[in-house]
Design a protein around this motif. Structure first.
Motif, PDB file in Angstrom:
ATOM      1  N   GLU A 143       0.827  -1.211   0.000  1.00 40.81           N
ATOM      2  CA  GLU A 143       0.000   0.000   0.000  1.00 40.81           C
ATOM      3  C   GLU A 143       0.861   1.261   0.000  1.00 40.81           C
ATOM      4  OE1 GLU A 143      -2.547  -0.260   3.342  1.00 40.81           O
ATOM      5  OE2 GLU A 143      -3.886  -1.724   2.423  1.00 40.81           O
ATOM      6  N   GLN A 144       1.999   1.212   0.663  1.00 42.82           N
ATOM      7  CA  GLN A 144       2.879   2.380   0.726  1.00 42.82           C
ATOM      8  C   GLN A 144       3.833   2.457  -0.461  1.00 42.82           C
ATOM      9  OE1 GLN A 144       4.810   2.289   4.503  1.00 42.82           O
ATOM     10  NE2 GLN A 144       2.925   2.608   5.646  1.00 42.82           N
ATOM     11  N   GLY A 145       3.933   1.384  -1.230  1.00 47.16           N
ATOM     12  CA  GLY A 145       4.776   1.372  -2.421  1.00 47.16           C
ATOM     13  C   GLY A 145       6.260   1.230  -2.146  1.00 47.16           C
ATOM     14  N   GLU A 146       6.639   0.609  -1.058  1.00 48.47           N
ATOM     15  CA  GLU A 146       8.056   0.425  -0.734  1.00 48.47           C
ATOM     16  C   GLU A 146       8.490  -0.973  -1.145  1.00 48.47           C
ATOM     17  OE1 GLU A 146       9.545   1.809   2.876  1.00 48.47           O
ATOM     18  OE2 GLU A 146       8.026   3.355   3.119  1.00 48.47           O
ATOM     19  N   GLN A 147       8.939  -1.091  -2.391  1.00 49.43           N
ATOM     20  CA  GLN A 147       9.319  -2.380  -2.956  1.00 49.43           C
ATOM     21  C   GLN A 147      10.589  -2.951  -2.315  1.00 49.43           C
ATOM     22  OE1 GLN A 147       7.906  -4.431  -4.963  1.00 49.43           O
ATOM     23  NE2 GLN A 147       6.155  -3.181  -5.519  1.00 49.43           N
ATOM     24  N   GLU A 148      11.563  -2.104  -1.984  1.00 48.09           N
ATOM     25  CA  GLU A 148      12.832  -2.589  -1.439  1.00 48.09           C
ATOM     26  C   GLU A 148      12.616  -3.317  -0.112  1.00 48.09           C
ATOM     27  OE1 GLU A 148      12.390   0.728  -2.175  1.00 48.09           O
ATOM     28  OE2 GLU A 148      13.351   0.714  -4.143  1.00 48.09           O
ATOM     29  N   PHE A 149      11.770  -2.761   0.723  1.00 45.19           N
ATOM     30  CA  PHE A 149      11.522  -3.388   2.015  1.00 45.19           C
ATOM     31  C   PHE A 149      10.772  -4.709   1.850  1.00 45.19           C
ATOM     32  CE2 PHE A 149       9.603  -3.908   6.227  1.00 45.19           C
ATOM     33  CZ  PHE A 149      10.748  -3.780   6.994  1.00 45.19           C
ATOM     34  N   ILE A 150       9.876  -4.775   0.887  1.00 45.77           N
ATOM     35  CA  ILE A 150       9.151  -6.028   0.615  1.00 45.77           C
ATOM     36  C   ILE A 150      10.129  -7.107   0.168  1.00 45.77           C
ATOM     37  CG2 ILE A 150       7.438  -7.123  -0.887  1.00 45.77           C
ATOM     38  CD1 ILE A 150       5.975  -4.420  -0.888  1.00 45.77           C
ATOM     39  N   TRP A 151      11.094  -6.751  -0.688  1.00 46.29           N
ATOM     40  CA  TRP A 151      12.098  -7.722  -1.114  1.00 46.29           C
ATOM     41  C   TRP A 151      12.947  -8.187   0.062  1.00 46.29           C
ATOM     42  CZ3 TRP A 151      11.971 -10.547  -5.192  1.00 46.29           C
ATOM     43  CH2 TRP A 151      11.337 -10.098  -6.340  1.00 46.29           C
ATOM     44  N   PHE A 152      13.317  -7.272   0.932  1.00 47.76           N
ATOM     45  CA  PHE A 152      14.123  -7.629   2.103  1.00 47.76           C
ATOM     46  C   PHE A 152      13.382  -8.603   3.015  1.00 47.76           C
ATOM     47  CE2 PHE A 152      15.205  -6.765   6.567  1.00 47.76           C
ATOM     48  CZ  PHE A 152      16.527  -7.186   6.553  1.00 47.76           C
ATOM     49  N   VAL A 153      12.134  -8.301   3.312  1.00 49.69           N
ATOM     50  CA  VAL A 153      11.340  -9.165   4.182  1.00 49.69           C
ATOM     51  C   VAL A 153      11.134 -10.533   3.529  1.00 49.69           C
ATOM     52  CG1 VAL A 153       9.039  -9.468   5.203  1.00 49.69           C
ATOM     53  CG2 VAL A 153      10.202  -7.288   5.404  1.00 49.69           C
ATOM     54  N   THR A 154      10.915 -10.565   2.237  1.00 49.97           N
ATOM     55  CA  THR A 154      10.720 -11.829   1.531  1.00 49.97           C
ATOM     56  C   THR A 154      11.981 -12.676   1.571  1.00 49.97           C
ATOM     57  OG1 THR A 154       9.122 -10.764   0.079  1.00 49.97           O
ATOM     58  CG2 THR A 154      10.025 -12.861  -0.648  1.00 49.97           C
ATOM     59  N   ILE A 155      13.132 -12.076   1.345  1.00 45.09           N
ATOM     60  CA  ILE A 155      14.392 -12.832   1.363  1.00 45.09           C
ATOM     61  C   ILE A 155      14.686 -13.373   2.760  1.00 45.09           C
ATOM     62  CG2 ILE A 155      16.891 -12.576   1.139  1.00 45.09           C
ATOM     63  CD1 ILE A 155      16.282 -10.701  -1.248  1.00 45.09           C
ATOM     64  N   VAL A 156      14.491 -12.545   3.778  1.00 47.44           N
ATOM     65  CA  VAL A 156      14.730 -13.000   5.157  1.00 47.44           C
ATOM     66  C   VAL A 156      13.749 -14.110   5.531  1.00 47.44           C
ATOM     67  CG1 VAL A 156      14.613 -12.285   7.574  1.00 47.44           C
ATOM     68  CG2 VAL A 156      15.789 -10.855   5.916  1.00 47.44           C
ATOM     69  N   SER A 157      12.501 -13.982   5.130  1.00 49.51           N
ATOM     70  CA  SER A 157      11.502 -15.013   5.437  1.00 49.51           C
ATOM     71  C   SER A 157      11.812 -16.312   4.703  1.00 49.51           C
ATOM     72  CB  SER A 157      10.103 -14.521   5.077  1.00 49.51           C
ATOM     73  OG  SER A 157       9.762 -13.425   5.883  1.00 49.51           O
ATOM     74  N   LEU A 158      12.293 -16.228   3.478  1.00 48.31           N
ATOM     75  CA  LEU A 158      12.689 -17.446   2.756  1.00 48.31           C
ATOM     76  C   LEU A 158      13.898 -18.107   3.410  1.00 48.31           C
ATOM     77  CD1 LEU A 158      12.143 -16.363  -0.944  1.00 48.31           C
ATOM     78  CD2 LEU A 158      10.731 -17.910   0.438  1.00 48.31           C
TER      79      LEU A 158
END
Length: 108
Positions: free
Chosen positions: A36-51
């Motif tokens: 919703e906020q449009g912060e793609q970099e943080f989404i990638w970071f959270v996804t990589i850490v979660s994986l």
């Protein structure tokens, strides 16, 4: 393969299950908020850490040697942090005391 007491392995298995739940909910929660906020970099970071956490969980639950070493590396990474450092110290002490390395087999 030797027949080991599975009750010794239960705390490690519980840690893996809790880590799996936290990583899946972390992906869903943060993706919902930051899309919703449009912060793609943080989404990638959270996804990589979660994986990475999911990879650790797979290694723990399948009892692989690489899972053992990745799990121990995570515990050593969490050691300097204050609240989780106490938990990781207790898990490292528990692993050493019960020689849990023998519970992990050498397969992929």
């Amino acid at each position: 393969m030797k027949d080991y007491d599975t009750s010794i392995y239960q705390p490690i298995k519980l840690f893996g299950i809790v880590l799996l739940i936290l990583s899946v909910t972390g992906i869903i929660f943060f993706a919902y908020i930051f899309i919703e906020q449009g912060e793609q970099e943080f989404i990638w970071f959270v996804t990589i850490v979660s994986l990475y956490y999911i990879l650790i969980v797979i290694g723990i639950l399948r009892k692989t040697v690489w899972g053992y070493y990745i799990f121990k590396s995570l515990l050593y990474l969490m050691l300097p942090t204050l609240p989780m450092g106490i938990v990781s110290y207790k898990y490292l002490k528990y692993i050493k005391k019960n020689d849990l390395k023998t519970h992990f087999v050498n397969f992929i």
